[in-house]
Design a protein around this motif. Structure first.
Motif, PDB file in Angstrom:
ATOM      1  N   HIS A   1      49.818  52.336  49.997  1.00 30.74           N
ATOM      2  CA  HIS A   1      48.596  52.023  50.726  1.00 30.74           C
ATOM      3  C   HIS A   1      47.786  50.912  50.066  1.00 30.74           C
ATOM      4  CE1 HIS A   1      46.717  54.673  47.673  1.00 30.74           C
ATOM      5  NE2 HIS A   1      45.628  53.967  47.939  1.00 30.74           N
ATOM      6  N   ASN A   2      48.119  50.558  48.838  1.00 33.88           N
ATOM      7  CA  ASN A   2      47.419  49.458  48.177  1.00 33.88           C
ATOM      8  C   ASN A   2      47.680  48.131  48.862  1.00 33.88           C
ATOM      9  OD1 ASN A   2      46.178  51.021  46.322  1.00 33.88           O
ATOM     10  ND2 ASN A   2      47.544  50.564  44.620  1.00 33.88           N
ATOM     11  N   SER A   3      48.814  48.026  49.576  1.00 34.72           N
ATOM     12  CA  SER A   3      49.097  46.789  50.293  1.00 34.72           C
ATOM     13  C   SER A   3      48.054  46.572  51.379  1.00 34.72           C
ATOM     14  CB  SER A   3      50.498  46.851  50.905  1.00 34.72           C
ATOM     15  OG  SER A   3      50.741  45.714  51.691  1.00 34.72           O
ATOM     16  N   ARG A   4      47.726  47.613  52.113  1.00 34.53           N
ATOM     17  CA  ARG A   4      46.677  47.520  53.130  1.00 34.53           C
ATOM     18  C   ARG A   4      45.331  47.204  52.475  1.00 34.53           C
ATOM     19  NH1 ARG A   4      45.008  50.793  58.206  1.00 34.53           N
ATOM     20  NH2 ARG A   4      42.731  50.709  58.091  1.00 34.53           N
TER      21      ARG A   4
ATOM     22  N   HIS B   1      33.376  32.382  39.153  1.00 35.45           N
ATOM     23  CA  HIS B   1      32.097  32.434  39.848  1.00 35.45           C
ATOM     24  C   HIS B   1      32.082  33.490  40.949  1.00 35.45           C
ATOM     25  CE1 HIS B   1      30.787  28.795  37.803  1.00 35.45           C
ATOM     26  NE2 HIS B   1      31.914  28.202  38.158  1.00 35.45           N
ATOM     27  N   SER B   2      33.176  33.579  41.692  1.00 34.68           N
ATOM     28  CA  SER B   2      33.211  34.485  42.843  1.00 34.68           C
ATOM     29  C   SER B   2      34.645  34.685  43.287  1.00 34.68           C
ATOM     30  CB  SER B   2      32.384  33.894  44.002  1.00 34.68           C
ATOM     31  OG  SER B   2      32.575  34.623  45.192  1.00 34.68           O
ATOM     32  N   ALA B   3      34.894  35.831  43.915  1.00 37.26           N
ATOM     33  CA  ALA B   3      36.232  36.108  44.438  1.00 37.26           C
ATOM     34  C   ALA B   3      36.416  35.583  45.853  1.00 37.26           C
ATOM     35  CB  ALA B   3      36.489  37.615  44.419  1.00 37.26           C
ATOM     36  N   ARG B   4      35.430  34.846  46.375  1.00 39.72           N
ATOM     37  CA  ARG B   4      35.474  34.454  47.788  1.00 39.72           C
ATOM     38  C   ARG B   4      36.474  33.352  48.072  1.00 39.72           C
ATOM     39  NH1 ARG B   4      29.660  32.748  49.263  1.00 39.72           N
ATOM     40  NH2 ARG B   4      29.897  31.672  47.289  1.00 39.72           N
TER      41      ARG B   4
ATOM     42  N   GLU C   1      40.891  43.431  51.355  1.00 35.09           N
ATOM     43  CA  GLU C   1      40.006  42.811  50.369  1.00 35.09           C
ATOM     44  C   GLU C   1      40.154  41.289  50.387  1.00 35.09           C
ATOM     45  OE1 GLU C   1      37.770  44.254  48.662  1.00 35.09           O
ATOM     46  OE2 GLU C   1      38.256  46.358  48.957  1.00 35.09           O
ATOM     47  N   GLN C   2      41.384  40.814  50.510  1.00 36.81           N
ATOM     48  CA  GLN C   2      41.616  39.366  50.531  1.00 36.81           C
ATOM     49  C   GLN C   2      40.993  38.732  51.772  1.00 36.81           C
ATOM     50  OE1 GLN C   2      45.742  38.260  50.309  1.00 36.81           O
ATOM     51  NE2 GLN C   2      45.312  36.087  50.041  1.00 36.81           N
TER      52      GLN C   2
ATOM     53  N   LEU D   1      51.691  35.494  59.460  1.00 36.98           N
ATOM     54  CA  LEU D   1      51.204  34.624  58.406  1.00 36.98           C
ATOM     55  C   LEU D   1      50.501  35.430  57.331  1.00 36.98           C
ATOM     56  CD1 LEU D   1      49.633  31.816  60.640  1.00 36.98           C
ATOM     57  CD2 LEU D   1      51.949  31.919  59.719  1.00 36.98           C
ATOM     58  N   SER D   2      50.440  34.851  56.127  1.00 35.07           N
ATOM     59  CA  SER D   2      49.643  35.449  55.065  1.00 35.07           C
ATOM     60  C   SER D   2      48.169  35.289  55.414  1.00 35.07           C
ATOM     61  CB  SER D   2      49.947  34.763  53.735  1.00 35.07           C
ATOM     62  OG  SER D   2      49.498  33.415  53.776  1.00 35.07           O
TER      63      SER D   2
END
Length: 611
Positions: free
Chosen positions: A236-239, A335-338, A244-245, A272-273
């Motif tokens: 379930h970590n894939s979902r 700075h950020s994960a965005r 999150e991405q 697509l990714s």
């Protein structure tokens, strides 16, 4: 319904103020947990602000609409009684409520009737005026008809001429008028300036938590490439990691955008990714050149860049590190994960002619396969206060508004590019403010309201700050310290913008002077290669330039002018006399012949021989 901060503030303010202006992301769709559906903003308000006894929405096209037919019936009954008789079309005297409680009515008349309902004991009306940014043609100068409904609105917000403040009246909230506008500038300032009864409230784009909740809610609707689970993790970590991405990649997008992203994922043939899906949505059918980079090519990046720029190993190393960092997806993560910032930001500083522009072009060719992907802006052309409008476009109502901005148009046309801002120290400080948003948020909105994304670009500034007083003597450390100090002095004390220097961080790259004679000869040989190729292609002749001729040209050039000093010497001592010689002998030029250049004291001598 609980919701974001703006909605919590709205609920609080609705209990104490008679007027609220909502602006910003008001045309979006909003999740209503109570209805288990998405609402427009007016629908959300009339559905969730159920403490109001009568709830209605009005706009120019559909007129007055009530959330419930019974509300329309009661509204008409109150208006009829207070006007002294039944109103035309009123539903209050009909046995069953009107099943379609909508009716056309002018805004000034509507506000007058709202005041009648507001005075009714026990009633608490809510009136939402939608699309209010289209009601006034010139917000700063309303025409007489517009002033009429603005006056009625003001009187409705003020209330009765005489007001008694008692514990009973203070605890009994009144009605509320909500103006919903796409932007605050379209609302006449006379409505809210100096008026404590009206609260201005900005509706932002959905935050990360809301975007994450959206993709969690619609994950099964997404057609997206499966993400690889890290070793030792459960399925379930894939979902979770995909959600999150997506939440990171969709920063500043609206919920309507997110819905279209989901629709796009279902319309493309291949899965697509997340990153490719967002690139496709933002930039169209353009495959990211960043995805074309591979490990083998990256191992050659230093060699390729040094093939274009000689004598600047430190600068080449900094550019190569930036490229590798971006390829690994590490750009801006501190700075950020965005992941919305540009792929890389560099500030090239040093004297003229040392390879700053050449390295930027070499970077563009390496990354995007074409030197033309280096888009250059001469910042000396942006030295006036309002030059920022050339970058992002004129505001609505001004000449050139429909053309957009030079920078935003260029990025939308070529989202995968190196943006070269040459001689940045010559730009006006107001223009530099635009770069604060680009470097922080990775986006810029033009005068037409269209957003340009910089998340796939590399941004390079160049400058000659400090070149005039650069120390001589060949101490690289002192030389670099001098330029860094001059850059800091310019931005902090000269412009008063230390925040831009902070955005640059440690990405200031100092270019060393090109003084070594052997190195200058190698540079000259490369610069003359196109001349030999042209003569070979045009006339079929070969050009022979011995090393002693190159040494003479190097000696006649000005060292402090770097590579440009070499080119100036070439034009003066070689190109001009060579042009005269070729013109005098052009009838003798044919394939197989050789033009030989030889030293003759301080001049050059030319001969044409058979090879």
């Amino acid at each position: 319904m609980t919701g974001p901060q703006w909605y919590t503030t709205l609920r609080r303010e609705a209990g104490i103020r008679p007027g609220i202006v909502l602006y910003g992301n008001t045309r979006d769709i909003f999740w209503s947990r109570d209805a288990d559906a998405y609402d427009t903003l007016p629908q959300l308000l009339v559905r969730s602000l159920d403490e109001f006894t009568l709830r209605a929405t009005w706009d120019l096209v559909e007129g007055l609409r009530f959330v419930d037919p019974k509300h329309a019936q009661r509204w008409d009954a109150i208006v009829a009684r207070r006007l002294g008789g039944p109103t035309r079309g009123a539903a209050y005297d009909v046995g069953e409520p009107d099943p379609t409680p909508t009716r056309p009515i002018a805004l000034d008349e509507l506000i007058g009737r709202y005041r009648l309902v507001l005075a009714e004991p026990g009633e608490r009306p809510l009136l939402i005026v939608d699309w209010s940014h289209l009601l006034v043609t010139q917000p700063a100068h309303p025409d007489p008809g517009e002033r009429q409904w603005l006056l009625r609105l003001g009187k409705a917000l003020v209330g009765e001429p005489t007001q008694v403040l008692t514990s009973d009246t203070l605890s009994r909230p009144g009605g509320l008028v909500v103006l919903v506008s796409a932007h605050l500038g379209a609302i006449p300032p006379i409505v809210y300036q100096g008026e404590p009864r009206i609260r201005l409230l900005s509706v932002p784009s959905p935050g990360r938590d809301l975007r994450r909740a959206f993709f969690d809610r619609h994950f099964d609707d997404l057609q997206i490439a499966a993400q690889r689970a890290a070793p030792g993790t459960i399925a379930h970590n894939s979902r979770t990691s995909t959600i999150e991405q997506l939440a990171d990649l969709t920063d500043q997008l609206t919920t309507a955008d997110l819905r279209q992203v989901v629709g796009l994922s279902r319309s493309v043939r291949e899965r697509l990714s997340p990153e490719r899906l967002l690139n496709l949505y933002r930039f169209g059918d353009q495959r990211s050149p960043w995805e074309e980079l591979d490990e083998a090519k990256l191992h050659r990046v230093r060699e390729v860049l040094r093939g274009r720029v000689l004598g600047q190993d430190r600068a080449v190393e900094d550019v190569a590190t930036m490229i590798v960092r971006a390829w690994l997806g590490l750009a801006g993560l501190q700075h950020s994960a965005r992941r919305v910032k540009p792929k890389g930001t560099l500030f090239f500083v040093g004297p003229t002619g040392v390879g700053k522009t050449e390295l930027a072009k070499a970077c563009a060719e390496f990354l995007f396969g074409d030197e033309a992907a280096c888009i250059r802006f001469d910042m000396s052309e942006y030295n006036h206060e309002h030059s920022d409008q050339r970058l992002v476009g004129a505001p609505p109502g001004y000449v050139g508004f429909e053309d957009g901005g030079q920078l935003t148009n260029a990025v939308r046309a070529r989202p995968f590019s190196v943006l070269l801002f040459d001689e940045i120290e010559k730009a006006h400080g107001r223009v530099l403010d635009k770069f604060l948003q680009i470097l922080e948020d990775g986006r810029l909105t033009d005068g037409r309201g269209e957003t340009a994304w910089f998340s796939e670009t590399v941004i390079i500034f160049t400058s000659n700050i400090g070149a005039a007083g650069a120390p001589a003597g060949g101490d690289p450390a002192a030389y670099e310290t001098h330029f860094r100090d001059r850059v800091e002095e310019h931005f902090v004390r000269g412009l008063g913008r230390p925040e831009l220097l902070n955005r640059l961080g440690d990405n200031i790259v100092v270019f060393q002077p090109v003084a070594d004679q052997a190195l200058r000869r190698d540079i000259l040989r490369r610069k003359l290669a196109p001349l030999g190729a042209h003569l070979r292609e045009r006339w079929g002749v070969e050009l022979r330039l011995p090393d002693d001729v190159l040494d003479q040209l190097v000696g006649q050039s000005r060292t402090e002018h770097g590579g440009r000093g070499l080119l100036n010497a070439v034009e003066r001592a070689l190109m001009n006399p060579l042009a005269r010689f070729l013109f005098e002998h052009h009838h003798q030029l044919r394939r197989g012949r050789v033009v030989t250049v030889e030293r003759a004291d301080d001049d050059l001598d030319f001969s044409l021989d058979d090879g």
